[in-house]
Design a protein around this motif. Structure first.
Motif, PDB file in Angstrom:
ATOM      1  N   GLU A 141       1.961  -7.984   2.321  1.00 24.19           N
ATOM      2  CA  GLU A 141       1.608  -7.110   3.448  1.00 24.19           C
ATOM      3  C   GLU A 141       1.105  -7.926   4.630  1.00 24.19           C
ATOM      4  O   GLU A 141       1.520  -7.728   5.765  1.00 24.19           O
ATOM      5  N   ASP A 142       0.191  -8.859   4.337  1.00 26.12           N
ATOM      6  CA  ASP A 142      -0.403  -9.662   5.416  1.00 26.12           C
ATOM      7  C   ASP A 142       0.292 -11.015   5.580  1.00 26.12           C
ATOM      8  O   ASP A 142       0.056 -11.717   6.556  1.00 26.12           O
ATOM      9  N   ASP A 170     -10.379  -7.108   2.845  1.00 21.25           N
ATOM     10  CA  ASP A 170      -8.955  -6.847   3.114  1.00 21.25           C
ATOM     11  C   ASP A 170      -8.092  -7.553   2.083  1.00 21.25           C
ATOM     12  O   ASP A 170      -7.659  -8.654   2.316  1.00 21.25           O
ATOM     13  N   MET A 171      -7.793  -6.910   0.927  1.00 17.73           N
ATOM     14  CA  MET A 171      -8.371  -5.646   0.536  1.00 17.73           C
ATOM     15  C   MET A 171      -8.529  -5.558  -0.972  1.00 17.73           C
ATOM     16  O   MET A 171      -8.217  -4.556  -1.599  1.00 17.73           O
ATOM     17  N   GLU A 212      -6.766   0.364   3.100  1.00 18.79           N
ATOM     18  CA  GLU A 212      -7.074  -0.656   4.125  1.00 18.79           C
ATOM     19  C   GLU A 212      -8.471  -0.399   4.676  1.00 18.79           C
ATOM     20  O   GLU A 212      -8.852   0.756   4.892  1.00 18.79           O
ATOM     21  N   HIS A 222      -2.681  -3.682  -0.901  1.00 21.41           N
ATOM     22  CA  HIS A 222      -1.946  -4.948  -1.051  1.00 21.41           C
ATOM     23  C   HIS A 222      -2.837  -5.976  -1.736  1.00 21.41           C
ATOM     24  O   HIS A 222      -4.067  -5.871  -1.693  1.00 21.41           O
TER      25      HIS A 222
HETATM   26 ZN   LIG Z   1      -4.909  -5.371   4.853  1.00 22.46          ZN
END
Ligand SMILES: [Zn+2]
Length: 375
Positions: free
Chosen positions: A135-136, A103-104, A163, A69
Motif C-alpha cells: 500500500e505504502d 501506520d498501520m 488507516e 496494510h
Molecule cells: Zn497507511
C-alpha cells in the motif's frame, strides 16, 4: 494476546521498502487467524510479497471486511530514532513506538484482537479480515485481492480500513489526477523576437485561464471536501537564454470532488481553455498530451456503516484530501470507509508512535462494530 502485544509482534517484521518483503509478516497473521478458527488464504503476489485473507461465518449473510496494510515506509536515518529502533518496538509512558506503530500495524492489531475475542461466537453475517502488501511501498496489491475475488460483495456489505484517522469516520475523500499540456511556439534569435512565437508567454496565457477555472470551481463545494483544486505544479520551457522558446510544457495536478470524477470532466476543462485561446489568438497552439483521473471516495453519509460508527463513536463524519485503498473496495461494490486509531501526523516519521489510548479506542470500536454488524 492483546492489541499492544500483537502490534509488537507485527512491528518486529521489517516490512519496509521498497524493496519490500511482507510475506513473513503475512504468514504470522495467517497462523494467528488459523489458530483461532478462521479459514485463511495466503495470496503470494510476487516473490516474498503476500496478502492474507481470513474468513469466519462463511455462507452466512454478507457482513463486514476489516482491512489494513502490512507494509511500512522505510525507516530512514537510524540516528534519528531516539526512543526505539525501527523494528524493535518499545512501550513507554502510554505510547507504543516503532515503524508502523501508527501506520498501520497498531490498527491491524486492534482488528486481530477483535477476531480473537469473537472467534468462538456464532456469526450471523460473515466477517472477513484482509491484510494487504504494497500500500505504502508500491504494488497496490489490494487490487489483486479484488481481481481474484478473494472477497466479494456476496460476502461483505461494507469495509472499514483502519488507516490512522484518530478514529474519525471518513466516508469521502477526493480523487486525484494529472495532465500535461504541450505549448508550441516558434524559435528565433532573442534579438529578433518578432520572428518567433514565445511558447513561455503562451504558457502564461494558459496559466491565467487556469486561475479563472479555479475561480469557477470554487463556486461548487462538497459539504465535507470543499472544492476541486487545479494547480500547475511543474513547468518547463526554452533551452537557451538567447533563443525564443519554441516549446513549453505545463504539468497540472488536481484533486477532484465526486461530481468531477468522470475523466471527461477534467479533460474538458483543459481542452476548452486550449480552444478558447486558439480562437482568440491564431498564434496560440497547444495540445493535451496526457490526462488521468482517479476516483474519489464517495460513500453515502446515510449508509448503514456510517450511521453505525456515528452511533458508536458519537462523532460526525469528515472528509480528507488523501487517497486510500477504500476506492478499490468501493469500486468493486463493497463501500469502504476509513476509521482507524492513531494520527496520520505520526506516520512515516522517525520514532513513529501510537498512543495506547488510541489503540484501546480502536479495539473497542471495532469490537462493537463487529458485534452490531456480524453477530
Ligand atoms: Zn497507511
Amino acid at each position: 494476546m492483546n492489541a499492544v502485544e500483537i502490534a509488537k509482534e507485527l512491528i518486529k517484521f521489517d516490512t519496509s521498502g521498497p524493496p519490500t518483503q511482507e510475506q513473513p509478516c503475512a504468514e504470522w497473521i495467517r497462523d494467528f487467524l488459523d489458530d483461532i478458527g478462521f479459514r485463511t488464504t495466503l495470496q503470494v503476489v510476487e516473490p516474498g510479497r503476500a496478502n492474507v485473507i481470513g474468513k469466519i461465518g462463511e455462507g452466512k449473510e454478507p457482513g463486514l471486511v476489516l482491512s489494513g496494510h502490512i507494509d511500512v515506509v522505510l525507516a530512514g536515518d537510524p540516528d534519528l530514532w531516539k526512543v526505539s529502533r525501527p523494528f524493535e518496538p518499545v512501550e513507554k509512558e502510554g505510547y507504543l513506538y516503532g515503524r508502523g506503530a501508527c501506520d498501520m500495524k497498531g490498527p491491524d492489531a486492534c482488528m486481530l484482537q477483535v477476531a480473537q475475542d469473537y472467534a468462538k461466537e456464532d456469526y450471523k453475517r460473515q466477517l472477513t479480515m484482509v491484510f494487504t502488501a504494497g500500500e505504502d511501498t508500491g504494488g497496490w496489491f489490494v487490487d489483486r485481492v479484488i481481481e481474484d475475488k478473494l472477497v466479494t460483495p456476496a460476502e461483505a456489505k461494507y469495509c472499514v480500513i483502519g488507516e490512522p484517522s484518530l478514529m474519525e469516520i471518513i466516508p469521502v475523500h477526493k480523487g486525484s489526477g494529472g495532465a500535461d499540456i504541450m505549448i508550441h511556439g516558434r524559435a528565433s534569435h532573442s534579438s529578433k523576437p518578432e520572428l518567433g512565437i514565445n511558447a513561455n508567454q503562451k504558457a502564461a496565457d494558459f496559466l491565467y485561464e487556469l486561475r479563472g477555472l479555479q475561480e469557477e470551481l470554487n463556486k461548487e463545494k462538497h459539504p465535507l471536501l470543499g472544492s476541486t483544486t487545479v494547480e500547475c505544479t511543474l513547468m518547463e520551457g526554452g533551452f537557451k537564454a538567447n533563443i525564443i522558446p519554441d516549446q513549453a510544457k505545463l504539468t497540472i495536478n488536481y484533486r477532484l470532488i465526486p461530481t468531477h470524477k468522470e475523466p471527461e470532466v477534467s479533460k474538458g476543462w483543459f481542452t476548452s481553455i486550449i480552444e478558447k485561446l486558439s480562437r482568440n489568438d491564431p498564434e496560440f497552439k497547444a495540445e493535451l498530451t496526457s490526462h488521468r483521473a482517479s476516483n474519489p471516495l464517495d460513500v453515502p453519509l446515510d449508509s448503514e456503516i456510517v450511521t453505525t460508527l456515528k452511533d458508536i463513536l458519537g462523532t460526525e463524519p469528515v472528509g480528507e484530501p488523501y487517497y486510500t485503498e477504500a476506492v478499490s473496495y468501493t469500486s468493486a461494490g463493497i463501500p469502504a470507509i476509513i476509521c482507524g486509531p492513531g494520527s496520520i501526523d505520526q506516520a512515516h516519521t522517525p520514532d513513529e508512535y501510537i498512543s495506547l489510548e488510541q489503540l484501546s479506542l480502536g479495539y473497542k470500536t471495532y469490537k462493537e462494530l463487529v458485534k452490531r454488524t456480524c453477530l
